[in-house]
Motif scaffolding. Structure first.
Motif, mmCIF file in Angstrom:
data_model
loop_
_atom_site.group_PDB
_atom_site.id
_atom_site.type_symbol
_atom_site.label_atom_id
_atom_site.label_comp_id
_atom_site.label_asym_id
_atom_site.label_seq_id
_atom_site.Cartn_x
_atom_site.Cartn_y
_atom_site.Cartn_z
ATOM 1 N N LEU A 91 10.499 -21.559 -11.499
ATOM 2 C CA LEU A 91 11.210 -20.289 -11.570
ATOM 3 C C LEU A 91 11.359 -19.683 -10.177
ATOM 4 N N THR A 92 10.407 -19.933 -9.291
ATOM 5 C CA THR A 92 10.509 -19.442 -7.921
ATOM 6 C C THR A 92 11.723 -20.052 -7.221
ATOM 7 N N ALA A 93 11.934 -21.350 -7.428
ATOM 8 C CA ALA A 93 13.105 -22.005 -6.834
ATOM 9 C C ALA A 93 14.394 -21.436 -7.418
ATOM 10 N N ILE A 94 14.377 -21.148 -8.707
ATOM 11 C CA ILE A 94 15.553 -20.550 -9.346
ATOM 12 C C ILE A 94 15.773 -19.148 -8.786
ATOM 13 N N ALA A 95 14.688 -18.386 -8.647
ATOM 14 C CA ALA A 95 14.786 -17.010 -8.139
ATOM 15 C C ALA A 95 15.425 -16.975 -6.755
ATOM 16 N N ALA A 96 15.150 -17.996 -5.954
ATOM 17 C CA ALA A 96 15.687 -18.040 -4.594
ATOM 18 C C ALA A 96 17.206 -18.178 -4.567
ATOM 19 N N THR A 97 17.796 -18.586 -5.674
ATOM 20 C CA THR A 97 19.248 -18.758 -5.713
ATOM 21 C C THR A 97 20.001 -17.456 -6.008
ATOM 22 N N PHE A 98 19.279 -16.420 -6.431
ATOM 23 C CA PHE A 98 19.928 -15.153 -6.770
ATOM 24 C C PHE A 98 20.175 -14.324 -5.516
#
Length: 181
Positions: free
Chosen positions: A97-104
């Motif tokens: 989820l941290t990697a996903i969060a970085a895309t926002f």
């Protein structure tokens, strides 16, 4: 002032960011409960309160099952986000989820990475607490084995420990009576 219509992909990203935030908040709440239960179990163990230990373990099991369910949600959410943002998958490392969060975009990125960092910190505290409880349980079990061996020693016929560390049974007493004469 009239707000301009936002592109559909921006609205979809906002919706996905809300889902990620909601899941991180739920995971954090359940992990906080798990930490509290771990502490309850530790205190019950220190008091040798078998009922308290059992109650904490039963409740921990329920929380762990809830977390496992949320983990399945997390995996599905990560898959959807990876597909939406075109994130390359690394076979050696799972997508987080941290990697996903970085895309926002900001401010969602900061909020989501903060929630993820808080969850990671909580999980690490749980790991440390569980290790301490495991050590305390092992120590108590060892102490109880010693007490049992001491009692066995006092009650045994030989009064000596055998090579395995357990009380050896006394020698067999053989008696015979000649009934032929």
């Amino acid at each position: 002032m009239v707000e301009r219509a936002r592109p559909a992909n921006a609205r979809a990203a906002d919706s996905l960011a809300r889902e990620v935030a909601h899941l991180l908040e739920r995971l954090t709440r359940e992990h906080a409960r798990l930490l509290a239960l771990c502490e309850r179990r530790k205190h019950a163990l220190a008091r040798a309160d078998v009922r308290g230990i059992r109650a904490a373990v039963v409740e921990e099991s329920e929380v762990v099952q809830a977390i496992a369910s949320m983990e399945r949600e997390r995996e599905a959410l990560v898959e959807r986000a990876a597909a939406r943002f075109g994130i390359e998958r690394d076979a050696d490392r799972p997508l987080t989820l941290t990697a996903i969060a970085a895309t926002f975009e900001e401010p969602e990125r900061a909020r989501l990475t903060g929630l993820a960092a808080g969850l990671r910190s909580l999980i690490e505290r749980i790991r440390k607490e569980n290790a301490a409880v495991r050590e305390a349980a092992d120590s108590l079990a060892s102490h109880m084995r010693g007490l049992i061996q001491t009692v066995e020693h006092k009650l045994s016929t030989s009064g000596a420990y055998g090579p395995s560390g357990a009380v050896g049974v006394g020698p067999a007493v053989m008696t015979a009576m000649d009934v032929t004469t």
